[in-house]
Scaffold this motif. Structure first.
Motif, PDB file in Angstrom:
ATOM      1  N   VAL A   1       0.662  -1.038  -0.118  1.00  0.00           N
ATOM      2  CA  VAL A   1       0.020   0.082  -0.095  1.00  0.00           C
ATOM      3  C   VAL A   1       0.846   1.350  -0.007  1.00  0.00           C
ATOM      4  N   ILE A   2       2.113   1.241   0.714  1.00  0.00           N
ATOM      5  CA  ILE A   2       2.833   2.369   0.931  1.00  0.00           C
ATOM      6  C   ILE A   2       3.277   2.635  -0.739  1.00  0.00           C
ATOM      7  N   GLY A   3       3.821   1.503  -1.234  1.00  0.00           N
ATOM      8  CA  GLY A   3       4.340   1.605  -2.469  1.00  0.00           C
ATOM      9  C   GLY A   3       3.449   2.356  -3.431  1.00  0.00           C
TER      10      GLY A   3
ATOM     11  N   LEU B   1      -6.048  -8.132  -4.110  1.00  0.00           N
ATOM     12  CA  LEU B   1      -6.728  -6.803  -4.631  1.00  0.00           C
ATOM     13  C   LEU B   1      -5.660  -5.857  -5.241  1.00  0.00           C
ATOM     14  N   LEU B   2      -4.540  -5.765  -4.292  1.00  0.00           N
ATOM     15  CA  LEU B   2      -3.730  -4.710  -4.414  1.00  0.00           C
ATOM     16  C   LEU B   2      -3.047  -5.060  -5.986  1.00  0.00           C
ATOM     17  N   PHE B   3      -2.655  -6.517  -6.030  1.00  0.00           N
ATOM     18  CA  PHE B   3      -1.917  -6.850  -7.187  1.00  0.00           C
ATOM     19  C   PHE B   3      -2.954  -6.671  -8.316  1.00  0.00           C
ATOM     20  N   ALA B   4      -4.077  -7.241  -8.398  1.00  0.00           N
ATOM     21  CA  ALA B   4      -4.950  -7.266  -9.539  1.00  0.00           C
ATOM     22  C   ALA B   4      -5.021  -5.663 -10.005  1.00  0.00           C
ATOM     23  N   PHE B   5      -5.356  -4.597  -9.062  1.00  0.00           N
ATOM     24  CA  PHE B   5      -5.259  -3.275  -9.179  1.00  0.00           C
ATOM     25  C   PHE B   5      -4.109  -2.738  -9.829  1.00  0.00           C
ATOM     26  N   SER B   6      -3.122  -2.975  -9.395  1.00  0.00           N
ATOM     27  CA  SER B   6      -1.850  -2.414  -9.908  1.00  0.00           C
ATOM     28  C   SER B   6      -1.645  -3.023 -11.273  1.00  0.00           C
ATOM     29  N   THR B   7      -1.788  -4.320 -11.504  1.00  0.00           N
ATOM     30  CA  THR B   7      -1.401  -5.018 -12.685  1.00  0.00           C
ATOM     31  C   THR B   7      -2.503  -4.954 -13.738  1.00  0.00           C
ATOM     32  N   SER B   8      -3.770  -4.896 -13.431  1.00  0.00           N
ATOM     33  CA  SER B   8      -4.920  -4.838 -14.237  1.00  0.00           C
ATOM     34  C   SER B   8      -4.882  -6.097 -15.164  1.00  0.00           C
ATOM     35  N   SER B   9      -4.441  -7.090 -14.555  1.00  0.00           N
ATOM     36  CA  SER B   9      -4.288  -8.205 -15.232  1.00  0.00           C
ATOM     37  C   SER B   9      -4.682  -9.591 -14.433  1.00  0.00           C
TER      38      SER B   9
ATOM     39  N   LEU C   1      -8.362   3.346 -15.934  1.00  0.00           N
ATOM     40  CA  LEU C   1      -8.563   3.303 -14.320  1.00  0.00           C
ATOM     41  C   LEU C   1      -9.576   2.337 -14.110  1.00  0.00           C
ATOM     42  N   LEU C   2     -10.600   2.220 -15.044  1.00  0.00           N
ATOM     43  CA  LEU C   2     -11.809   1.253 -14.554  1.00  0.00           C
ATOM     44  C   LEU C   2     -11.213  -0.104 -15.088  1.00  0.00           C
ATOM     45  N   ASP C   3     -10.319  -0.461 -15.655  1.00  0.00           N
ATOM     46  CA  ASP C   3      -9.735  -1.797 -16.008  1.00  0.00           C
ATOM     47  C   ASP C   3      -9.233  -2.126 -14.580  1.00  0.00           C
ATOM     48  N   MET C   4      -8.493  -1.334 -13.793  1.00  0.00           N
ATOM     49  CA  MET C   4      -7.890  -1.710 -12.584  1.00  0.00           C
ATOM     50  C   MET C   4      -8.979  -2.384 -11.665  1.00  0.00           C
ATOM     51  N   VAL C   5     -10.130  -1.555 -11.682  1.00  0.00           N
ATOM     52  CA  VAL C   5     -11.153  -1.950 -10.690  1.00  0.00           C
ATOM     53  C   VAL C   5     -11.744  -3.051 -11.031  1.00  0.00           C
ATOM     54  N   ARG C   6     -12.181  -3.175 -12.449  1.00  0.00           N
ATOM     55  CA  ARG C   6     -12.909  -4.463 -12.764  1.00  0.00           C
ATOM     56  C   ARG C   6     -11.947  -5.431 -12.532  1.00  0.00           C
ATOM     57  N   THR C   7     -10.538  -5.521 -12.776  1.00  0.00           N
ATOM     58  CA  THR C   7      -9.559  -6.640 -12.588  1.00  0.00           C
ATOM     59  C   THR C   7      -9.676  -7.227 -11.373  1.00  0.00           C
ATOM     60  N   ALA C   8      -9.885  -6.114 -10.371  1.00  0.00           N
ATOM     61  CA  ALA C   8      -9.804  -6.832  -8.797  1.00  0.00           C
ATOM     62  C   ALA C   8     -11.348  -7.404  -8.667  1.00  0.00           C
ATOM     63  N   VAL C   9     -12.236  -6.956  -9.358  1.00  0.00           N
ATOM     64  CA  VAL C   9     -13.668  -7.567  -9.232  1.00  0.00           C
ATOM     65  C   VAL C   9     -13.671  -9.247  -9.779  1.00  0.00           C
ATOM     66  N   ASN C  10     -12.790  -8.954 -11.098  1.00  0.00           N
ATOM     67  CA  ASN C  10     -12.644 -10.280 -11.687  1.00  0.00           C
ATOM     68  C   ASN C  10     -12.050 -11.266 -10.814  1.00  0.00           C
ATOM     69  N   VAL C  11     -10.777 -11.060 -10.043  1.00  0.00           N
ATOM     70  CA  VAL C  11     -10.264 -11.850  -9.127  1.00  0.00           C
ATOM     71  C   VAL C  11     -10.864 -12.082  -7.948  1.00  0.00           C
ATOM     72  N   THR C  12     -11.825 -11.225  -7.389  1.00  0.00           N
ATOM     73  CA  THR C  12     -12.412 -11.567  -6.362  1.00  0.00           C
ATOM     74  C   THR C  12     -13.546 -12.530  -6.709  1.00  0.00           C
ATOM     75  N   GLY C  13     -14.113 -12.678  -7.690  1.00  0.00           N
ATOM     76  CA  GLY C  13     -15.023 -13.595  -8.220  1.00  0.00           C
ATOM     77  C   GLY C  13     -14.346 -14.884  -8.402  1.00  0.00           C
ATOM     78  N   ASP C  14     -13.129 -14.979  -8.629  1.00  0.00           N
ATOM     79  CA  ASP C  14     -12.353 -16.331  -8.726  1.00  0.00           C
ATOM     80  C   ASP C  14     -12.295 -16.986  -7.497  1.00  0.00           C
ATOM     81  N   CYS C  15     -11.782 -16.037  -6.289  1.00  0.00           N
ATOM     82  CA  CYS C  15     -11.342 -16.544  -5.118  1.00  0.00           C
ATOM     83  C   CYS C  15     -12.911 -16.808  -4.353  1.00  0.00           C
ATOM     84  N   THR C  16     -13.978 -16.050  -4.683  1.00  0.00           N
ATOM     85  CA  THR C  16     -15.328 -16.227  -4.110  1.00  0.00           C
ATOM     86  C   THR C  16     -15.608 -17.769  -4.492  1.00  0.00           C
TER      87      THR C  16
END
Ligand code: ASP
Length: 437
Positions: free
Chosen positions: A13-15, A264-272, A382-397
């Motif tokens: 988060v600091i990074g 979430l942080l990784f998904a957000f910062s890599t958008s992948s 920017l939206l790609d960052m957020v939707r990628t975080a949602v994508n991986v949250t779905g996978d983990c759920t």
């Protein structure tokens, strides 16, 4: 470095925050300064960020293959695999359908495109989306080495499943190969841990580079689209995933979310989603309590075919473009959008920006102008960052739900707030120091 002072998440988060601040400062203090652009923005920051993403991607192919072979070769029978596959794919498709229906419904209520009058066309030519028949044929590799060389996740999954089943079917003769894969799995997970320790620096460079170069002007023109999509993405997590976790899985959604922080942080910062596979796997196994047998199958598969966030973007974008171009869509059109966007999100690769290309397939189905893509492109990063975080949250759920239903979920790991955290520390002790277990 004092490993104990801050947790890895805090460091990431600091990074991230420092990266965003440095990015803004660079663009404010040195606009178009050739030295800063050449040596800092497109120099150090770009190189560090790219190396970090490349290292994450480097892990993806061996990780998918090794952990999936490892997971399947210990399966007792093929019907378990069939059941696992059906449940997983069923849940992935169900959550995507819910996501897109919700996105379209809210877009119709809030009408983000009405009055936008953005019909002035631009010179944008979208790339062609692959036909559906090809998506199905492409599931099967004619050459597994080629599939690995090209990083084709679905083909690697198919080959790894068949390979793992064959090891299991070989009985005693196959045991040494199974043991080798189990050891390889440990080694590759160590490599993941090692890379995660470098994440704060990688994330810093990625964010600083992005925020030095990103265009914000477009956001002001598309405020309604931007915030509506942001809202529906967040709503999907709180409504769909939380309901599934609480009522189907019997798990605390808030604890789940807390344990998802690194992913979430990784998904957000890599958008992948694809580059986030190593972190998602680590999280679901070591922090949430899913077994490797389930997670090694559901996570890579989810990162490839389950893109709820992407489908939501396609739903909101379709309604927005129809409204902005004053084109009326019928109920049948909306049903077509739901089906096509679900299929399009399955075919979307888990890398930055691909969802936007697949949007072409959805727009084409209902006869909307493809130039619409050019309009929303400006805010997509920017939206790609957020939707990628949602994508991986779905996978983990879905992974947690499936693991729970298969009796492959360690509740004590889930309940332990600190489970998996100690894995962040890597000890470089010699192999012979390790006691025999
Ligand atoms: N960036 C997304 C992902 O990797 C895909 C997309 O929507 O463009 O999950």
């Amino acid at each position: 470095m004092d490993q104990g002072k801050y947790s890895l998440t805090t460091k990431v988060v600091i990074g991230m925050v420092t990266g965003i601040l440095v990015g803004f400062l660079l663009r404010a203090l040195f606009p178009e300064n050739p030295f800063v652009t050449t040596y800092i923005t497109e120099g150090v920051l770009l190189i560090l960020g790219k190396i970090f993403i490349t290292c994450l991607k480097m892990l993806v192919v061996p990780l998918i293959f090794i952990s999936l072979v490892c997971g399947t070769c210990t399966l007792q029978d093929a019907s378990t695999l069939g059941r696992l596959g059906l449940k997983t794919v069923g849940l992935y498709i169900l959550t995507t359908c819910i996501a897109i229906s919700m996105a379209i419904a809210l877009a119709l209520i809030f009408e983000p495109g009405v009055g936008a009058n953005l019909a002035s066309t631009t010179g944008f030519t979208p790339q062609e989306a692959p036909p559906l028949s090809q998506v199905l044929i492409n599931l099967f590799p004619s050459n597994p080495i080629d599939a690995m060389a090209k990083g084709n996740a679905l083909q690697i999954i198919v080959f790894a499943l068949l390979f793992g089943i064959s090891i299991a079917a070989s009985g005693k003769k196959g045991q040494p190969v199974a043991d080798m894969f189990i050891s390889l799995n440990e080694v590759i997970m160590k490599l993941v841990t090692l890379l995660m320790n470098l994440a704060p620096y990688g994330v810093f460079a990625l964010m600083a580079h992005l925020f030095t170069t990103i265009e914000f002007d477009a956001i002001f023109n598309l405020l309604q689209y931007f915030f509506l999509l942001l809202g529906v993405l967040i709503l999907h997590v709180f409504i769909t995933y939380f309901t599934l976790l609480r009522f189907v899985g019997g798990l605390s959604p808030l604890r789940f979310l807390r344990k998802m922080e690194d992913t979430l942080l990784f998904a957000f910062s890599t958008s992948s989603s694809s580059a986030t596979i190593p972190v998602s796997l680590e999280t679901v196994k070591r922090r949430l309590g899913a077994s490797n047998r389930v997670a090694s199958f559901t996570i890579p598969l989810g990162a490839t075919i389950n893109m709820d966030g992407t489908a939501m973007m396609q739903g909101v974008a379709t309604v927005f473009i129809a409204q902005a171009f004053s084109i009326d869509l019928t109920l049948m059109d909306y049903l077509t959008v739901i089906v096509t966007a679900t299929l399009a999100s399955i075919g979307t690769a888990g890398v930055p920006g691909v969802g936007l290309i697949m949007l072409a397939m959805v727009l084409q189905q209902v006869g909307l102008p493809l130039e619409g893509i050019a309009i929303i492109m400006g805010v997509d990063r920017l939206l790609d960052m957020v939707r990628t975080a949602v994508n991986v949250t779905g996978d983990c759920t879905v992974t947690c739900i499936v693991a729970k239903s298969e009796g492959e979920f360690d509740r004590s790991v889930f309940d332990d707030e600190h489970a998996g955290e100690q894995e962040e520390i890597i000890n470089f002790h010699h192999i012979t120091d390790e006691p025999d277990t």
